[in-house]
Scaffold this active site. Structure first.
Site, mmCIF file in Angstrom:
data_model
loop_
_atom_site.group_PDB
_atom_site.id
_atom_site.type_symbol
_atom_site.label_atom_id
_atom_site.label_comp_id
_atom_site.label_asym_id
_atom_site.label_seq_id
_atom_site.Cartn_x
_atom_site.Cartn_y
_atom_site.Cartn_z
ATOM 1 N N TYR A 118 -14.925 18.234 -16.455
ATOM 2 C CA TYR A 118 -15.412 16.868 -16.326
ATOM 3 C C TYR A 118 -16.507 16.845 -15.255
ATOM 4 C CZ TYR A 118 -15.500 11.925 -15.244
ATOM 5 O OH TYR A 118 -15.922 10.649 -15.001
ATOM 6 N N LYS A 174 -7.138 7.313 -19.651
ATOM 7 C CA LYS A 174 -7.347 7.890 -20.984
ATOM 8 C C LYS A 174 -6.078 7.771 -21.831
ATOM 9 C CE LYS A 174 -11.271 8.833 -19.013
ATOM 10 N NZ LYS A 174 -11.568 10.103 -18.382
ATOM 11 N N ARG A 206 0.842 -1.208 0.000
ATOM 12 C CA ARG A 206 0.000 0.000 0.000
ATOM 13 C C ARG A 206 0.873 1.253 0.000
ATOM 14 N NH1 ARG A 206 -1.452 1.935 4.520
ATOM 15 N NH2 ARG A 206 -2.153 0.028 5.533
ATOM 16 N N ASP A 263 -5.917 19.644 -14.286
ATOM 17 C CA ASP A 263 -6.268 18.326 -14.818
ATOM 18 C C ASP A 263 -5.755 18.285 -16.262
ATOM 19 O OD1 ASP A 263 -7.489 16.103 -15.993
ATOM 20 O OD2 ASP A 263 -9.345 16.317 -14.826
#
Ligand SMILES: *Cc1c(COP(=O)(O)O)cnc(C)c1O
Length: 374
Positions: A99, A196, A47, A171
């Site tokens: 978005y 993406k 983790r 972003d």
């Protein structure tokens, strides 16, 4: 090293145990210490860090020109990491057009924590200046924006944010570091939905934040959030994403060239009432895009005269484009965006959003023009 060389080599290391040129996928969740208690490769527990994740983060850091990167299990988890760096009573400025799920996160989750948010037209610098408050801690930029490809001046936004000691976070999912490097323009951090273009093959969901400084408050909070919050990607997902980076420059340059050509053809089609593509001289922020970006990207949207039904009928007729959401893969996608965003969507009803893939551009145009019915 130049960008293509970094994309080909950053994060890729020959495996010292076997000489394998392609790194193995390390599924181990834990790492043995030496008798003296030392960690062999700096790894403790997956983790907190894992060889595949560290390699991906090293590569993303290099490509964005940052100091450190944090990989997450989705783009949304990366956005949440940034929002979690704020506290109750803090104020964030975000664009009206972005978005839609970024706003969804704020409305559904952070409003309850009393995180204040203002939504402004970020193509208007004065509107952003007017929205600044003494408690503004974040100016969130998405450029080019989803779905109308509005372009925001990153350097100006960073200046405004810093004037009130706020962070400017961009972003950069749509532009990719191939075409736009926000950290070079003054931003404090960059986020990606690596689902993406970074992934590029529509087969992995992921996200990342890349920071200008690892030691800054923002850098430290993000690292702690990643290690403690645990929204981390699997070793296989990291391996897939690293596998995709060497081809990133070639992929997006081809997609950009095709999108530019299709935008021009669509703009002169009688059934098309508007084309949104920053490479078109008619785009309202074309000059800014030409200054701030080294290419205009592989996304475009256009509006079909006649509104929602006319647009949905065009989307129904495509044979090569796939009617699907998401973007950035090798396959061209088309979608009626207002339907996806739901009844509160500010998107024009006749708008179709296209992610241009790696097919031959003439085949793509033949498909669009037959669907538009010449
Ligand atoms: C897809 C997308 C996101 C969300 O990313 P997920 O990987 O789907 O969680 C955020 N920002 C932009 C611009 C996107 O296109």
């Amino acid at each position: 090293m130049r960008f293509e060389t970094l994309a080909a080599h950053a994060g890729h290391h020959t495996d010292p145990a076997t000489g394998a040129v392609v790194s193995p996928i390390h599924l181990s969740t834990t790492f043995e210490r030496t008798p003296a208690g030392a960690l062999v490769g700096g790894h403790l527990y997956s983790r907190m860090g894992n060889p595949n994740r560290n390699a991906l983060e090293e590569a993303l850091t290099a490509l964005e020109g940052g100091a450190a990167a944090m990989a997450f299990s989705s783009g949304q988890a990366a956005t949440m990491a940034v929002l979690h760096s704020l506290g109750p009573g803090d104020h964030a400025i975000l664009p009206v057009e972005m978005y839609y799920n970024t706003r969804g996160l704020l409305d559904a989750h952070y409003a309850r924590w009393n995180l204040q948010a203002s939504y402004v037209d970020m193509t208007n610098v004065e509107a952003v200046r007017d929205a600044l408050r003494p408690n503004t801690r974040l100016v969130w930029v998405e450029t080019p924006s989803n779905p109308r490809l509005q372009v925001t001046d990153i350097a100006r936004m960073a200046e405004l944010a810093h004037s009130v000691k706020a962070w400017c976070v961009v972003d950069n999912t749509w532009a990719t570091p191939v075409f736009q490097r926000p950290l070079d323009l003054g931003a404090d951090a960059v986020t990606h939905s690596t689902t993406k273009y970074i992934g590029g093959h529509s087969d992995v969901v992921g996200g990342a934040v890349i920071v200008r400084s690892a030691e800054s408050e923002l850098g430290q909070r993000l690292r702690a959030y990643q290690a403690q919050g645990g929204a981390v990607p699997s070793p296989f997902d990291c391996w897939l994403l690293l596998r995709s980076l060497p081809s990133l420059p070639c992929r997006v340059r081809t997609q950009c060239a095709s999108a530019g050509k299709l935008a021009g053809l669509l703009a002169s089609h009688p059934r098309v009432s508007a084309v949104h593509y920053p490479g078109l001289p008619s785009h309202p922020q074309h000059a800014l895009a030409a200054r701030q970006m080294t290419g205009f990207g592989g996304m475009l949207s256009f509006e079909v005269a006649g509104g929602a039904m006319a647009a949905i009928q065009v989307a129904a007729k495509v044979k090569l484009f796939l009617r699907a959401t998401s973007l950035g893969g090798y396959e061209s996608l088309i979608e009626h965006r207002a339907s996806v965003e739901g009844p509160k969507s500010p998107t024009p009803p006749g708008l179709l959003r296209c992610s241009i893939g790696l097919e031959h551009v003439d085949d793509l145009w033949e498909d669009l023009s037959q669907a538009l019915g010449e």
